[in-house]
Scaffold this motif. Structure first.
Motif, PDB file in Angstrom:
ATOM      1  N   GLU A   1       0.840  -1.191   0.000  1.00  0.00           N
ATOM      2  CA  GLU A   1       0.000   0.000   0.000  1.00  0.00           C
ATOM      3  C   GLU A   1       0.876   1.243   0.000  1.00  0.00           C
ATOM      4  OE1 GLU A   1      -3.083  -0.037  -0.437  1.00  0.00           O
ATOM      5  OE2 GLU A   1      -3.511  -2.165  -0.090  1.00  0.00           O
ATOM      6  N   GLY A   2       0.392   2.286  -0.639  1.00  0.00           N
ATOM      7  CA  GLY A   2       1.126   3.548  -0.667  1.00  0.00           C
ATOM      8  C   GLY A   2       1.012   4.272   0.655  1.00  0.00           C
ATOM      9  N   TRP A   3       1.928   5.207   0.884  1.00  0.00           N
ATOM     10  CA  TRP A   3       1.963   5.957   2.141  1.00  0.00           C
ATOM     11  C   TRP A   3       0.681   6.708   2.417  1.00  0.00           C
ATOM     12  CZ3 TRP A   3       1.406  11.310   2.034  1.00  0.00           C
ATOM     13  CH2 TRP A   3       1.479  11.883   0.763  1.00  0.00           C
ATOM     14  N   PHE A   4      -0.084   7.042   1.349  1.00  0.00           N
ATOM     15  CA  PHE A   4      -1.244   7.931   1.479  1.00  0.00           C
ATOM     16  C   PHE A   4      -2.521   7.178   1.814  1.00  0.00           C
ATOM     17  CE2 PHE A   4       0.010   6.791  -2.781  1.00  0.00           C
ATOM     18  CZ  PHE A   4      -1.089   6.069  -3.219  1.00  0.00           C
ATOM     19  N   ARG A   5      -2.432   5.827   1.924  1.00  0.00           N
ATOM     20  CA  ARG A   5      -3.660   5.058   2.011  1.00  0.00           C
ATOM     21  C   ARG A   5      -4.585   5.499   3.143  1.00  0.00           C
ATOM     22  NH1 ARG A   5      -5.330  -1.121   3.072  1.00  0.00           N
ATOM     23  NH2 ARG A   5      -4.872  -0.553   5.221  1.00  0.00           N
ATOM     24  N   ASP A   6      -4.031   5.646   4.350  1.00  0.00           N
ATOM     25  CA  ASP A   6      -4.896   6.022   5.476  1.00  0.00           C
ATOM     26  C   ASP A   6      -4.731   7.481   5.860  1.00  0.00           C
ATOM     27  OD1 ASP A   6      -5.944   3.441   5.728  1.00  0.00           O
ATOM     28  OD2 ASP A   6      -4.128   2.799   6.799  1.00  0.00           O
ATOM     29  N   VAL A   7      -4.236   8.280   4.922  1.00  0.00           N
ATOM     30  CA  VAL A   7      -3.979   9.682   5.229  1.00  0.00           C
ATOM     31  C   VAL A   7      -5.057  10.543   4.585  1.00  0.00           C
ATOM     32  CG1 VAL A   7      -2.345  11.582   4.919  1.00  0.00           C
ATOM     33  CG2 VAL A   7      -1.493   9.276   5.401  1.00  0.00           C
ATOM     34  N   GLU A   8      -5.674  11.406   5.404  1.00  0.00           N
ATOM     35  CA  GLU A   8      -6.630  12.348   4.840  1.00  0.00           C
ATOM     36  C   GLU A   8      -5.848  13.448   4.142  1.00  0.00           C
ATOM     37  OE1 GLU A   8     -10.012  12.378   4.920  1.00  0.00           O
ATOM     38  OE2 GLU A   8      -9.789  10.343   5.760  1.00  0.00           O
TER      39      GLU A   8
ATOM     40  N   ASP B   1       7.103   5.634   9.042  1.00  0.00           N
ATOM     41  CA  ASP B   1       6.953   4.287   9.592  1.00  0.00           C
ATOM     42  C   ASP B   1       6.434   3.263   8.598  1.00  0.00           C
ATOM     43  OD1 ASP B   1       7.685   5.406  12.040  1.00  0.00           O
ATOM     44  OD2 ASP B   1       5.613   5.971  12.466  1.00  0.00           O
ATOM     45  N   GLY B   2       5.894   3.714   7.473  1.00  0.00           N
ATOM     46  CA  GLY B   2       5.292   2.773   6.539  1.00  0.00           C
ATOM     47  C   GLY B   2       6.322   1.914   5.831  1.00  0.00           C
ATOM     48  N   ARG B   3       5.857   0.872   5.168  1.00  0.00           N
ATOM     49  CA  ARG B   3       6.722   0.037   4.344  1.00  0.00           C
ATOM     50  C   ARG B   3       5.905  -0.568   3.226  1.00  0.00           C
ATOM     51  NH1 ARG B   3      10.469  -1.716   7.988  1.00  0.00           N
ATOM     52  NH2 ARG B   3      11.116  -3.525   6.813  1.00  0.00           N
ATOM     53  N   ALA B   4       6.617  -1.030   2.225  1.00  0.00           N
ATOM     54  CA  ALA B   4       5.993  -1.816   1.158  1.00  0.00           C
ATOM     55  C   ALA B   4       7.076  -2.696   0.585  1.00  0.00           C
ATOM     56  CB  ALA B   4       5.411  -0.908   0.075  1.00  0.00           C
ATOM     57  N   ASP B   5       6.684  -3.893   0.157  1.00  0.00           N
ATOM     58  CA  ASP B   5       7.692  -4.777  -0.404  1.00  0.00           C
ATOM     59  C   ASP B   5       8.093  -4.311  -1.797  1.00  0.00           C
ATOM     60  OD1 ASP B   5       7.980  -6.648   1.738  1.00  0.00           O
ATOM     61  OD2 ASP B   5       5.912  -7.223   1.329  1.00  0.00           O
ATOM     62  N   GLU B   6       7.107  -3.906  -2.566  1.00  0.00           N
ATOM     63  CA  GLU B   6       7.407  -3.469  -3.921  1.00  0.00           C
ATOM     64  C   GLU B   6       6.789  -2.096  -4.178  1.00  0.00           C
ATOM     65  OE1 GLU B   6       9.361  -4.921  -6.089  1.00  0.00           O
ATOM     66  OE2 GLU B   6       9.749  -6.572  -4.694  1.00  0.00           O
ATOM     67  N   PRO B   7       7.467  -1.278  -4.952  1.00  0.00           N
ATOM     68  CA  PRO B   7       6.879   0.017  -5.320  1.00  0.00           C
ATOM     69  C   PRO B   7       5.774  -0.196  -6.354  1.00  0.00           C
ATOM     70  CG  PRO B   7       8.935  -0.323  -6.515  1.00  0.00           C
ATOM     71  CD  PRO B   7       8.796  -1.490  -5.576  1.00  0.00           C
ATOM     72  N   ARG B   8       4.902   0.783  -6.484  1.00  0.00           N
ATOM     73  CA  ARG B   8       3.905   0.767  -7.561  1.00  0.00           C
ATOM     74  C   ARG B   8       3.855   2.160  -8.144  1.00  0.00           C
ATOM     75  NH1 ARG B   8      -1.399  -1.003  -4.862  1.00  0.00           N
ATOM     76  NH2 ARG B   8      -2.189  -0.034  -6.762  1.00  0.00           N
ATOM     77  N   ASP B   9       2.984   2.315  -9.116  1.00  0.00           N
ATOM     78  CA  ASP B   9       2.849   3.659  -9.681  1.00  0.00           C
ATOM     79  C   ASP B   9       1.984   4.479  -8.725  1.00  0.00           C
ATOM     80  OD1 ASP B   9       2.461   5.947 -11.085  1.00  0.00           O
ATOM     81  OD2 ASP B   9       2.200   4.946 -13.016  1.00  0.00           O
ATOM     82  N   TRP B  10       2.603   4.956  -7.659  1.00  0.00           N
ATOM     83  CA  TRP B  10       1.837   5.621  -6.602  1.00  0.00           C
ATOM     84  C   TRP B  10       1.068   6.845  -7.070  1.00  0.00           C
ATOM     85  CZ3 TRP B  10       1.304   1.857  -3.714  1.00  0.00           C
ATOM     86  CH2 TRP B  10       2.349   1.070  -3.232  1.00  0.00           C
ATOM     87  N   PRO B  11       1.644   7.700  -7.915  1.00  0.00           N
ATOM     88  CA  PRO B  11       0.862   8.885  -8.321  1.00  0.00           C
ATOM     89  C   PRO B  11      -0.469   8.493  -8.951  1.00  0.00           C
ATOM     90  CG  PRO B  11       3.161   9.132  -8.975  1.00  0.00           C
ATOM     91  CD  PRO B  11       3.020   7.730  -8.465  1.00  0.00           C
ATOM     92  N   VAL B  12      -0.436   7.476  -9.816  1.00  0.00           N
ATOM     93  CA  VAL B  12      -1.672   7.038 -10.458  1.00  0.00           C
ATOM     94  C   VAL B  12      -2.620   6.427  -9.419  1.00  0.00           C
ATOM     95  CG1 VAL B  12      -2.627   5.314 -12.038  1.00  0.00           C
ATOM     96  CG2 VAL B  12      -0.718   6.766 -12.770  1.00  0.00           C
ATOM     97  N   ALA B  13      -2.062   5.599  -8.522  1.00  0.00           N
ATOM     98  CA  ALA B  13      -2.899   4.983  -7.487  1.00  0.00           C
ATOM     99  C   ALA B  13      -3.557   6.053  -6.607  1.00  0.00           C
ATOM    100  CB  ALA B  13      -2.051   4.036  -6.638  1.00  0.00           C
ATOM    101  N   ALA B  14      -2.811   7.105  -6.312  1.00  0.00           N
ATOM    102  CA  ALA B  14      -3.347   8.155  -5.441  1.00  0.00           C
ATOM    103  C   ALA B  14      -4.499   8.891  -6.113  1.00  0.00           C
ATOM    104  CB  ALA B  14      -2.237   9.146  -5.069  1.00  0.00           C
ATOM    105  N   VAL B  15      -4.411   9.060  -7.420  1.00  0.00           N
ATOM    106  CA  VAL B  15      -5.508   9.704  -8.146  1.00  0.00           C
ATOM    107  C   VAL B  15      -6.708   8.759  -8.215  1.00  0.00           C
ATOM    108  CG1 VAL B  15      -6.232  10.680 -10.361  1.00  0.00           C
ATOM    109  CG2 VAL B  15      -3.936  11.190  -9.448  1.00  0.00           C
TER     110      VAL B  15
END
Ligand SMILES: C[S@@+](CC[C@H](N)C(=O)[O-])C[C@H]1O[C@@H](n2cnc3c(N)ncnc32)[C@H](O)[C@@H]1O
Lengths: 284, 211
Positions: free
Chosen positions: A5-12, A25-39
């Motif tokens: 999960e991206g850093w923004f998942r539980d962030v308002e 404090d967050g972590r992820a095993d693999e990166p993803r296309d976070w900008p697209v996921a956030a949109v």
């Protein structure tokens, strides 16, 4: 469990403290296309807005983490120099005991060097208790040396300007006596000048002695290498520069090599008085 | 020599000399000309790689992960011409300076993280990047590059500076470089390599792409 999960998942959006914690404090095993996921998840309207939020969040997270780590490094340096001094003192004390004991048999010797010759089997009685004590002396001395190496490395990164001016060990002792780099940076230079001479200072305040001219900074060449009449001036000049260095280290952290040249010049001027006859201000 | 500099990097006459330059707020006392600031190859391994004509494959606007950002000397130039730029540094003191560099650069993202632990920033750094720039100068430089391969696009580039003395002070630099490259080649194809000695003693510049 695989984390993805991206850093923004539980962030308002707009919650900077939440964002800071998630980045730190967050972590992820693999990166993803976070900008697209956030949109896609509605955290940001578009990638530009996402990057704006990310900029604020990474700045806040890194600023807080830096401050926390610096304070921790500070405490580590203080423990380290105190442990070094303890190991050194204990090994010297035990070395004296050892020399007394050992020299009842041959001429003996003094100090840690003697203990080393006992450990090497080159001197001292065959008594296993003496040899065992010598081992302890040498272990403690070696531990002190290792700690000194560590102090040198850590002081150069925790307090680079002060370490360059005072030498890393004295820099660490000053932090230790003040209780931290921050408190050292906030002390007036007159206090820095007598740090480590508290006993003499209190005797003076009780009216039983003259005011001390210097504390632990006495070990610095700028003071020790100056003739006694001028040591007060040298100590004052040195303390002034050390205070500036501590403040730069605490508040900004950039290296200012010119401080060393400034100090050298001041001390040279003071030491040059030795040739100019009796005037001077070494009597304060 | 026809060279292709990334868009946003130019050779300009500054202080009486042709130099690499980017546009942005000055950072380390480098000479400037208007909004252009000289990029000093003596202070930057990536600057030296570009100065030496290595094909670093950057075109301007690239998305970059920079490992070992220190106080931001090089990454400030990268952020001047690249797109989103993630800057990882694990020492607190230089990271404090990196913060002020990032303050004036809205697409530079500073991270106080250990490059040997990509799982601690993979929730922040995006996948499919155009370049990973690495200048960590510690033991295990090939391992750091391999661990961070996951961030690169298939056609992305690793721009690596290897410092021989960080791996082993007792052996000659060439022997150290060979060993580092051998480990690197398990996951990367080395496209170009060049000693950076004109600017940085006993350093090797490497351009590689993920296998
Ligand atoms: C040679 S300096 C980098 C200089 C910088 N690239 C520049 O040109 O402006 C190497 C940096 O890598 C950092 N470093 C070393 N090991 C690291 C690691 N495992 N993770 C993150 N940073 C690391 C060091 O703290 C140091 O600041």
């Amino acid at each position: 469990m695989k984390e993805s999960e991206g850093w923004f998942r539980d962030v308002e959006p707009g919650d900077l403290e939440g964002a800071r914690a998630a980045i730190t404090d967050g972590r992820a095993d693999e990166p993803r296309d976070w900008p697209v996921a956030a949109v896609e998840t509605g955290f940001a309207a578009d990638t530009e807005e996402y990057y704006d939020a990310l900029h604020g969040a990474t700045l806040a997270a890194t600023r807080a983490a830096v401050a926390e780590r610096e304070a921790a490094d500070d405490r580590r340096l203080i423990h380290m120099v105190r442990a070094m001094d303890d190991c050194r003192r204990l090994s010297n004390e035990l070395a004296e005991r050892l020399a007394e004991w050992g020299s009842s048999v041959d001429e003996g010797g003094t100090g840690v060097e003697y203990a080393r010759t006992v450990v090497a089997g080159e001197s001292g009685p065959a008594d296993p208790a003496v040899r065992s004590l010598a081992d302890r002396v040498v272990d403690l001395a070696d531990e002190a040396d290792r700690l000194e190496d560590d102090v040198e490395r850590l002081a150069a990164s925790v307090t680079p300007n002060l370490a360059a001016l005072a030498g890393p060990v004295l820099a660490a002792r000053l932090c230790s006596l003040a209780g931290g780099l921050e408190t050292l940076a906030k002390k007036p230079s007159g206090t820095v000048q007598v740090l480590g001479a508290e006993d003499a200072l209190f005797a003076h305040l009780r009216g039983q002695a003259t005011s001390p001219k210097h504390g632990v900074i006495y070990t610095h060449d700028a003071v020790r290498g100056t003739r006694p009449e001028d040591r007060g001036s040298a100590a004052r000049a040195l303390a002034g520069k050390l205070s500036i260095a501590a403040r730069i280290d605490h508040y900004s952290g950039d290296r200012r090599p010119e401080l060393e040249a400034d100090l050298a010049e001041r001390i040279e001027t003071i030491q040059a008085r030795a040739g100019d006859g009796p005037e001077g201000d070494g009597h304060e | 020599m026809s060279e292709t500099l990334p868009e946003g990097v130019e050779r300009r006459e500054i202080d009486g000399r042709k130099r690499l330059a980017t546009r942005g707020e000055a950072v380390y006392g480098e000479p400037t000309d208007g909004e252009w600031r000289a990029w000093d190859p003596d202070r930057s391994k990536l600057g030296a790689m570009i100065e030496l004509g290595m094909d670093v494959g950057l075109s301007g606007g690239d998305r970059v992960l920079y490992l070992g950002a220190a106080s931001g000397t090089t990454v400030s130039h990268v952020a001047d011409f690249a797109g989103p730029t993630y800057a990882v540094e694990f020492a607190a003191r230089p990271a404090r300076d990196l913060l002020s560099v990032a303050d004036s650069r809205p697409r530079l993202f500073p991270l106080l993280k250990d490059a040997r632990k990509p799982e601690t920033y993979a929730h922040v750094v995006e996948a499919g990047l155009d370049a990973v720039v690495q200048d960590v100068a510690t033991r295990g430089q090939a391992r750091v590059a391999r661990l961070n391969r996951r961030f690169l696009a298939d056609d992305g580039r690793l721009l690596l500076s290897v410092k021989a003395r960080s791996e082993d002070v007792t052996r000659g630099p060439e022997a150290v470089f060979e060993e580092v490259l051998e480990e690197l080649e398990e996951e990367y194809e080395v496209l170009e390599r060049s000693r950076l000695d004109d600017y940085h003693d006993d350093h090797l510049g490497v351009v590689a792409s993920p296998r």
